[in-house]
Design a protein around this motif. Structure first.
Motif, PDB file in Angstrom:
ATOM      1  N   GLY A   1       0.822  -1.210   0.000  1.00 20.25           N
ATOM      2  CA  GLY A   1       0.000   0.000   0.000  1.00 20.25           C
ATOM      3  C   GLY A   1       0.853   1.257   0.000  1.00 20.25           C
TER       4      GLY A   1
ATOM      5  N   VAL B   1       2.264   1.670  -3.498  1.00 19.12           N
ATOM      6  CA  VAL B   1       1.263   2.221  -4.409  1.00 19.12           C
ATOM      7  C   VAL B   1       1.123   3.719  -4.199  1.00 19.12           C
ATOM      8  N   THR B   2       1.075   4.147  -2.947  1.00 15.87           N
ATOM      9  CA  THR B   2       0.940   5.566  -2.641  1.00 15.87           C
ATOM     10  C   THR B   2       2.134   6.361  -3.159  1.00 15.87           C
TER      11      THR B   2
ATOM     12  N   GLU C   1       1.982   6.719  -6.907  1.00 21.01           N
ATOM     13  CA  GLU C   1       0.972   7.702  -7.294  1.00 21.01           C
ATOM     14  C   GLU C   1       1.487   9.112  -7.088  1.00 21.01           C
TER      15      GLU C   1
ATOM     16  N   ARG D   1       1.906   2.320 -10.702  1.00 20.82           N
ATOM     17  CA  ARG D   1       0.791   2.314  -9.752  1.00 20.82           C
ATOM     18  C   ARG D   1      -0.213   1.237 -10.111  1.00 20.82           C
ATOM     19  N   GLU D   2      -0.525   1.077 -11.392  1.00 16.66           N
ATOM     20  CA  GLU D   2      -1.492   0.072 -11.807  1.00 16.66           C
ATOM     21  C   GLU D   2      -0.970  -1.353 -11.532  1.00 16.66           C
TER      22      GLU D   2
ATOM     23  N   TYR E   1       1.308  -2.252  -9.254  1.00 13.35           N
ATOM     24  CA  TYR E   1       1.343  -2.497  -7.811  1.00 13.35           C
ATOM     25  C   TYR E   1      -0.070  -2.631  -7.248  1.00 13.35           C
ATOM     26  N   SER E   2      -1.013  -1.871  -7.792  1.00  8.29           N
ATOM     27  CA  SER E   2      -2.387  -1.957  -7.303  1.00  8.29           C
ATOM     28  C   SER E   2      -2.977  -3.332  -7.598  1.00  8.29           C
TER      29      SER E   2
ATOM     30  N   ASP F   1      -4.292  -6.017  -4.866  1.00  8.54           N
ATOM     31  CA  ASP F   1      -5.614  -6.635  -4.875  1.00  8.54           C
ATOM     32  C   ASP F   1      -5.511  -8.141  -4.617  1.00  8.54           C
TER      33      ASP F   1
END
Length: 306
Positions: free
Chosen positions: A104, A107-108, A111, A119-120, A122-123, A127
């Protein structure tokens, strides 16, 4: 004199001897224990039974005794198995939660740096981790409520990725379909004792401490392991066993994924360690120290190859 296990019977009198014979005939006593109470050899006891016209235990009596022992042990074994799996799942949930928090933050950071492709990626990974975490929470919830409300607790998404975190769990082993009655052939399982025979023999041979054996057998304060051993025709231990944790400390083991006993249990399972008796553990430590020293000397020797 009066026998103290498991009842007060004066075996010096004919009526006391008759009562012991009848208890053996009903499979309430094994041959070994009955003979021990009467201070006779097993052959002498059988001869006495024949003279008194007392028949050996029937197959029906033995089966009933076996069923009683199984009914006594099954809830305890199931509870211990459930608790062990729950601890394992809780450990993996904690590790997965740490991974989720770390990802998390990644990802932050991606971004904030404007890196949309990272970001995509890692997101998407995050998930999958969260799905695995949901699966673990579901498994723990099912263990806690005994498997009820399965549909109500189901997560919205459960994929193959979510189940991978469970791959390292040991498979559930098939429960043996026998329990000790004191008669016939019994297979011995000291690695994962499930039956009365396995537990009492594991204690006898130095695989279980007295405290652990008492818990597994669910003995009351007025019952002793020695009495159960005599009832099961199992010899008493020659030396008290150490706990796996104590053995691991003597061997100088490092924990694996937080489990201090992993390596020492592996030694027991593949017979590199004969038992948890202190003499065996200390002997194994000396052997491993010698092997390590020899390996260090070998590694320190110069290479003479051309």
């Amino acid at each position: 004199m009066a026998a103290q296990y498991p009842f007060d019977i004066d075996v010096t009198k004919p009526e006391g001897q008759a009562e012991i014979l009848q208890l053996w005939s009903k499979a309430d006593l094994t041959l070994g224990l009955a003979a021990w109470i009467m201070k006779l050899t097993q052959r002498e006891f059988l001869d006495l039974a024949e003279r008194r016209g007392v028949a050996p235990p029937s197959n029906e009596a033995i089966a009933q005794r076996s069923a009683e022992l199984e009914a006594r042990m099954r809830p305890l074994v199931q509870r211990q198995e459930r608790d062990r799996v729950r601890r394992d799942l809780s450990l993996r949930l904690s590790e997965t939660l740490e991974t989720s928090e770390l990802m998390g933050r990644v990802v932050t950071q991606a971004e904030s740096e404007g890196s949309h492709s990272q970001r995509e990626a890692y997101s998407g990974a995050l998930d999958h981790v969260n799905a695995a975490m949901a699966a673990l929470r579901l498994a723990i919830a099912l263990l806690d409520d005994g498997g009820r409300n399965t549909e109500a607790n189901a997560p919205e998404s459960y994929t193959a990725v979510a189940s991978r975190v469970l791959d390292d769990l040991e498979p559930v082993k098939k429960r043996p379909d026998y329990y000790l009655t004191g008669f016939g052939d019994v297979i011995f399982n000291h690695v994962n004792p499930r039956t009365v025979h396995d537990v009492i023999w594991s204690w006898s041979q130095g695989y279980l401490t007295s405290e652990t054996a008492r818990v597994l057998l669910n003995l009351s304060e007025d019952e002793s392991l020695e009495e159960v051993a005599r009832d099961s025709d199992v010899p008493l231990p020659t030396e008290e066993a150490l706990s796996p944790e104590e053995a691991a400390e003597i061997l100088g083991d490092e924990p694996l994924n937080g489990d201090l006993t992993f390596h020492v249990r592996r030694r027991i399972e593949d017979a590199r360690l004969p038992s948890y008796r202190r003499s065996d553990v200390e002997s194994r430590r000396k052997f491993e120290d010698r092997e390590k020293k020899l390996q260090q000397q070998t590694d320190a020797e110069p290479d003479h190859d051309e």
